[in-house]
Design a protein around this motif. Structure first.
Motif, mmCIF file in Angstrom:
data_model
loop_
_atom_site.group_PDB
_atom_site.id
_atom_site.type_symbol
_atom_site.label_atom_id
_atom_site.label_comp_id
_atom_site.label_asym_id
_atom_site.label_seq_id
_atom_site.Cartn_x
_atom_site.Cartn_y
_atom_site.Cartn_z
ATOM 1 N N MET A 1 0.893 -0.941 0.006
ATOM 2 C CA MET A 1 -0.051 -0.345 -0.032
ATOM 3 C C MET A 1 0.684 1.137 0.029
ATOM 4 N N ALA A 2 0.903 1.922 -1.045
ATOM 5 C CA ALA A 2 1.443 3.361 -1.173
ATOM 6 C C ALA A 2 1.263 4.196 -0.044
ATOM 7 N N ASN A 3 2.172 5.049 0.643
ATOM 8 C CA ASN A 3 1.949 6.185 1.460
ATOM 9 C C ASN A 3 1.003 5.652 2.734
ATOM 10 N N ALA A 4 1.197 4.346 3.009
ATOM 11 C CA ALA A 4 0.566 3.970 4.141
ATOM 12 C C ALA A 4 0.813 4.655 5.451
ATOM 13 N N SER A 5 2.105 5.243 5.669
ATOM 14 C CA SER A 5 2.525 5.965 6.952
ATOM 15 C C SER A 5 1.784 7.384 6.603
ATOM 16 N N SER A 6 1.924 7.918 5.545
ATOM 17 C CA SER A 6 1.224 9.221 5.319
ATOM 18 C C SER A 6 -0.168 9.098 5.453
ATOM 19 N N LYS A 7 -1.026 8.076 5.345
ATOM 20 C CA LYS A 7 -2.498 7.843 5.460
ATOM 21 C C LYS A 7 -2.667 7.745 6.972
ATOM 22 N N LYS A 8 -1.677 6.908 7.598
ATOM 23 C CA LYS A 8 -1.811 6.755 9.281
ATOM 24 C C LYS A 8 -1.674 8.089 9.954
ATOM 25 N N GLN A 9 -0.757 8.892 9.372
ATOM 26 C CA GLN A 9 -0.359 10.068 10.339
ATOM 27 C C GLN A 9 -1.594 11.118 10.113
ATOM 28 N N ALA A 10 -2.142 11.352 8.763
ATOM 29 C CA ALA A 10 -3.316 11.939 8.508
ATOM 30 C C ALA A 10 -4.475 11.592 9.267
ATOM 31 N N THR A 11 -4.836 10.261 9.296
ATOM 32 C CA THR A 11 -5.907 9.829 10.243
ATOM 33 C C THR A 11 -5.657 9.959 11.809
ATOM 34 N N ALA A 12 -4.705 9.993 12.184
ATOM 35 C CA ALA A 12 -4.336 10.277 13.445
ATOM 36 C C ALA A 12 -4.434 11.668 13.723
ATOM 37 N N ASN A 13 -3.786 12.605 12.866
ATOM 38 C CA ASN A 13 -3.967 13.875 12.875
ATOM 39 C C ASN A 13 -5.499 14.368 13.086
ATOM 40 N N VAL A 14 -6.277 13.940 12.237
ATOM 41 C CA VAL A 14 -7.768 14.314 12.172
ATOM 42 C C VAL A 14 -8.486 13.814 13.338
ATOM 43 N N GLU A 15 -8.052 12.515 14.025
ATOM 44 C CA GLU A 15 -8.550 12.379 15.417
ATOM 45 C C GLU A 15 -8.250 13.134 16.511
ATOM 46 N N ALA A 16 -6.913 13.674 16.417
ATOM 47 C CA ALA A 16 -6.501 14.288 17.588
ATOM 48 C C ALA A 16 -7.103 15.610 17.490
ATOM 49 N N LEU A 17 -7.053 16.525 16.285
ATOM 50 C CA LEU A 17 -7.617 17.641 16.337
ATOM 51 C C LEU A 17 -9.175 17.699 16.539
ATOM 52 N N ALA A 18 -9.980 16.600 15.937
ATOM 53 C CA ALA A 18 -11.383 16.649 16.428
ATOM 54 C C ALA A 18 -11.617 16.675 18.020
ATOM 55 N N LEU A 19 -10.793 15.673 18.686
ATOM 56 C CA LEU A 19 -10.716 15.608 20.083
ATOM 57 C C LEU A 19 -10.679 16.871 20.705
ATOM 58 N N LEU A 20 -9.482 17.372 19.944
ATOM 59 C CA LEU A 20 -9.050 18.937 20.806
ATOM 60 C C LEU A 20 -10.154 19.796 20.737
ATOM 61 N N HIS A 21 -10.724 19.776 19.456
ATOM 62 C CA HIS A 21 -12.035 20.986 19.156
ATOM 63 C C HIS A 21 -13.316 20.409 20.143
ATOM 64 N N LYS A 22 -13.408 19.118 20.295
ATOM 65 C CA LYS A 22 -14.596 18.887 21.164
ATOM 66 C C LYS A 22 -14.296 19.279 22.471
ATOM 67 N N VAL A 23 -13.090 18.914 23.100
ATOM 68 C CA VAL A 23 -12.900 19.150 24.419
ATOM 69 C C VAL A 23 -12.952 20.683 24.696
#
Length: 166
Positions: free
Chosen positions: A1-23
């Motif tokens: 799978m190409a760019n798997a680490s980039s996709k994983k980082q993008a997913t982690a960033n989206v989750e962290a930002l969503a949690l930050l905004h909710k809190v």
């Protein structure tokens, strides 16, 4: 799978930002509601003034960590790693301290709690002193000084024993 680490980082960033905004939204709303309905704390000025750094940092984290996608939905840039050590970690720490102080101000009902915000510059000074102390010549003794006090190898130990006998 190409760019798997980039996709994983993008997913982690989206989750962290969503949690930050909710809190952030929940705590800020709770603080404002407690001010208007419970009259706790007595004034809202310290909240507005001292929450400003956390709001600015939240915006900075959003800008640098939000992934960017092309029109066709492919990942162009996963954003900076929001879990990296260094400045990003310090930015998260400021946000966490602000959240803790928000909760304490609501519970205690006094603006005296905002003095705990002084923890941030005190901790920064502690870290800066730790970085600067070797440059200023303070701190642990140099390895050369330790070598003078205790023999390092067998030959030096024998020499010191013979000099003690004579």
């Amino acid at each position: 799978m190409a760019n798997a680490s980039s996709k994983k980082q993008a997913t982690a960033n989206v989750e962290a930002l969503a949690l930050l905004h909710k809190v952030s939204l929940a705590l800020n709303t709770l603080y404002v509601l407690s001010y208007f309905f419970l009259s706790r704390p007595a004034t809202i000025k310290p909240f507005l003034f001292l929450s400003l750094p956390a709001w600015i940092i939240e915006t900075m984290l959003e800008r640098m960590g939000r992934p960017k996608y092309a029109a066709n939905g492919s990942l162009v840039n996963p954003g900076e790693n929001l879990a990296q050590a260094g400045l990003t970690e310090a930015m998260w720490d400021v946000v966490y301290v602000t959240f803790i102080i928000d909760v304490l101000a609501i519970v205690v009902g006094r603006n005296v709690v905002w003095w705990l915000y002084a923890v941030i510059p005190v901790y920064a000074g502690y870290k800066a002193f730790g970085l600067a102390s070797p440059l200023l010549g303070k701190g642990a003794p140099a390895p050369a000084a330790a070598a003078e006090t205790e023999p390092q190898n067998r030959r030096e130990r024998r020499r010191t024993r013979q000099s003690v006998k004579t």
